[in-house]
Design an enzyme around this catalytic site. Structure first.
Site, PDB file in Angstrom:
ATOM      1  N   SER A 154      -5.982  11.988 -48.408  1.00 53.55           N
ATOM      2  CA  SER A 154      -7.172  11.146 -48.474  1.00 53.55           C
ATOM      3  C   SER A 154      -6.887   9.934 -49.352  1.00 53.55           C
ATOM      4  CB  SER A 154      -8.347  11.948 -49.054  1.00 53.55           C
ATOM      5  OG  SER A 154      -9.389  11.088 -49.461  1.00 53.55           O
ATOM      6  N   ASN A 161       0.821  -1.216   0.000  1.00 53.13           N
ATOM      7  CA  ASN A 161       0.000   0.000   0.000  1.00 53.13           C
ATOM      8  C   ASN A 161       0.853   1.264   0.000  1.00 53.13           C
ATOM      9  OD1 ASN A 161      -2.014  -1.867   0.174  1.00 53.13           O
ATOM     10  ND2 ASN A 161      -2.775  -1.229   2.189  1.00 53.13           N
ATOM     11  N   LYS A 205      -6.724  16.300 -51.416  1.00 47.40           N
ATOM     12  CA  LYS A 205      -6.914  16.640 -50.004  1.00 47.40           C
ATOM     13  C   LYS A 205      -5.597  16.753 -49.236  1.00 47.40           C
ATOM     14  CE  LYS A 205     -10.082  17.061 -47.870  1.00 47.40           C
ATOM     15  NZ  LYS A 205     -10.841  15.998 -47.188  1.00 47.40           N
ATOM     16  N   LYS A 221      -4.028   3.780 -12.127  1.00 49.06           N
ATOM     17  CA  LYS A 221      -2.764   3.881 -12.861  1.00 49.06           C
ATOM     18  C   LYS A 221      -2.910   4.000 -14.366  1.00 49.06           C
ATOM     19  CE  LYS A 221      -0.780   1.104  -9.233  1.00 49.06           C
ATOM     20  NZ  LYS A 221      -2.147   0.953  -8.665  1.00 49.06           N
ATOM     21  N   THR A 278     -15.281  37.440 -32.095  1.00 47.16           N
ATOM     22  CA  THR A 278     -16.123  37.000 -30.982  1.00 47.16           C
ATOM     23  C   THR A 278     -17.331  36.314 -31.617  1.00 47.16           C
ATOM     24  OG1 THR A 278     -17.433  39.038 -30.863  1.00 47.16           O
ATOM     25  CG2 THR A 278     -15.421  38.953 -29.532  1.00 47.16           C
ATOM     26  N   HIS A 279     -17.809  35.263 -30.985  1.00 51.08           N
ATOM     27  CA  HIS A 279     -18.924  34.476 -31.540  1.00 51.08           C
ATOM     28  C   HIS A 279     -18.582  33.931 -32.932  1.00 51.08           C
ATOM     29  CE1 HIS A 279     -21.422  36.198 -28.322  1.00 51.08           C
ATOM     30  NE2 HIS A 279     -20.881  37.357 -28.655  1.00 51.08           N
TER      31      HIS A 279
END
Length: 460
Positions: free
Chosen positions: A277, A110, A283, A325, A155-156
């Protein structure tokens, strides 16, 4: 072969039960920490006269042999021995004979496992801090080259006001600085020794816990043996700090993914950190950024998992704690990998200053400049806000931008407006003028960059 704890048992478990209860397949990651803790413990036992000097020399010599083999990946572990502690004791017995059994005097698994994890996390946190500083250095490197690079601020996810690219990058620097401070502060609670607490109540042997802590480089000792063996706050704190760190990396990755798209074209991510891709030849995908963004979820999951385990445990040790763990190991691996990826990806990234600047010229992010201009000339800000909003609406209807409106149109709305307004509406001027402390003005950013550089280890 009997279990090292099996004296009072009449029956033996089936192999599948041993497999279910064993932790050796993951806690073998603690092999060097376990050996280090055992060497310190045995050395202290010898100094206290609990073991003879000959026994100490024999045990410590055997442990050094096991450590050498461990570094060469030459140790073979057995599920039958359950965990790293009993596997190492069995291996030590093979090396030096029955005297190996004295290594566990005045100690329990322990306090042993708790010690191992304190040692493990102490080293890993130091490595994490170094990884954070690598990302910070990459950010500062680009920021220093882009103080006067102007880009849209959002912003947003709507264009709000133009800002310096350096200012935007340094926002992440300071997020990471807070992460670094949290990890540094957590070392105070990781840097504690549970060794000598025994199973839960200490020991009758005349041990010196402060001496074993000193040998292991710990600055403090747990004052309560029950707390020492059952505390996992230090792991939870690491997981919490790691979750915040990964959230910050994820936010930045989200922006990098957006910025690298055809819709933004603000940056190009190096081929080294991109993939293609299997179907679409054209891509180029920002997969490493997407992976870091995704891996933040597993780190948060590891935190929630351990919190859920801990919430119902009575004192002191319970077998549930074996589940502490794997999430810790996984988080360490995930965080270290993510920091390495981020440092390299940022360093190799190309910023397209012209594209960013053009974006600030084809929007209404300079509307605040008009409102501030009127306010500075004496108009109440609320009235200036109303006039500016009216003019923006007019521009939208006429498919124009504020810088394209003729002066007579402006003056029809306010006699305060003169020719100098057009300079004030320039995105570069708008950014350069915001030199309040912490602002995006070029001079303010230079001050901020100096402060950031002072936080990096070369200035320590």
């Amino acid at each position: 072969m009997s279990k090292l704890w099996g004296g009072r048992f009449e029956q033996t478990a089936s192999e599948w039960v041993d497999e279910f209860g064993a932790s050796i397949h993951f806690d073998q990651a603690l092999v060097l920490e376990d050996i280090e803790g055992s060497i310190a413990h045995v050395t202290m036992l010898g100094e206290q006269g609990i073991l003879t000097s000959a026994e100490v020399d024999q045990i410590v010599g055997g442990l050094h042999t096991l450590a050498k083999k461990a570094k060469q990946d030459a140790l073979t572990f057995n599920v039958f021995h359950e965990d790293i502690h009993m596997n190492l004791e069995a291996l030590l017995h093979e090396e030096i004979g029955p005297v190996a059994g004295k290594m566990h005097t005045a100690r329990s698994r322990n306090d042993q496992v708790a010690t191992d994890m304190h040692l493990y996390l102490k080293n890993r946190v130091i490595e994490t801090i170094a990884g954070i500083e690598s990302v910070q250095s990459a950010l500062v490197s680009h920021a220093s080259q882009n103080i006067e690079t102007v880009m849209p601020g959002y912003t947003h996810l709507q264009r709000a006001q133009p800002v310096s690219l350096a200012h935007h990058l340094l926002a992440y620097f300071w997020m990471l600085e807070r992460d670094k401070e949290r990890f540094l502060d957590s070392l105070k609670r990781i840097d504690m020794s549970p060794l000598g607490a025994g199973a839960l109540a200490g020991t009758t042997f005349p041990i010196d816990r402060h001496r074993s802590a000193e040998l292991l480089g710990f600055s403090r000792v747990y004052p309560n043996s029950l707390d020492a063996v059952s505390d996992r706050d230090f792991i939870l704190e690491y997981l919490s700090n790691a979750s915040l760190l990964m959230m910050h990396l994820s936010r930045f990755c989200e922006e990098l993914i957006l910025w690298s798209s055809e819709e933004f074209k603000f940056i190009t991510i190096s081929d080294v950190f991109s993939t293609g891709s299997s179907m679409m030849p054209q891509k180029k995908n920002p997969d490493m950024a997407e992976l870091v963004r995704g891996k933040s979820g597993r780190v948060v999951g590891n935190l929630i998992g351990l919190l859920t385990i801990m919430k119902g445990l009575p004192l002191a040790y319970n077998k549930d704690l074996q589940e502490d763990k794997e999430g810790m190991f996984d988080t360490v691996k995930t965080v270290q990998g993510s920091l390495s990826i981020m440092a390299g990806m940022i360093q190799d990234m190309t910023f397209h200053a012209d594209t960013m600047k053009r974006a600030t010229e084809r929007d209404f992010s300079n509307a605040t400049e008009l409102a501030d201009y009127l306010s500075a000339k004496g108009m109440p800000f609320r009235e200036a806000h109303e006039v500016t909003g009216t003019l923006v609406r007019h521009c939208i209807e006429e498919r124009l931008y504020l810088s394209e409106l003729p002066l007579e149109t402006y003056q029809a709305h306010s006699a305060l407006i003169t020719e100098d307004l057009y300079d004030a509406l320039s995105p570069v001027t708008a950014v350069a003028r915001r030199n309040s402390y912490g602002g995006t003005g070029f001079d303010a950013v230079r001050t901020q960059l100096d402060e950031a550089n002072q936080k990096l280890p070369t200035h320590a």
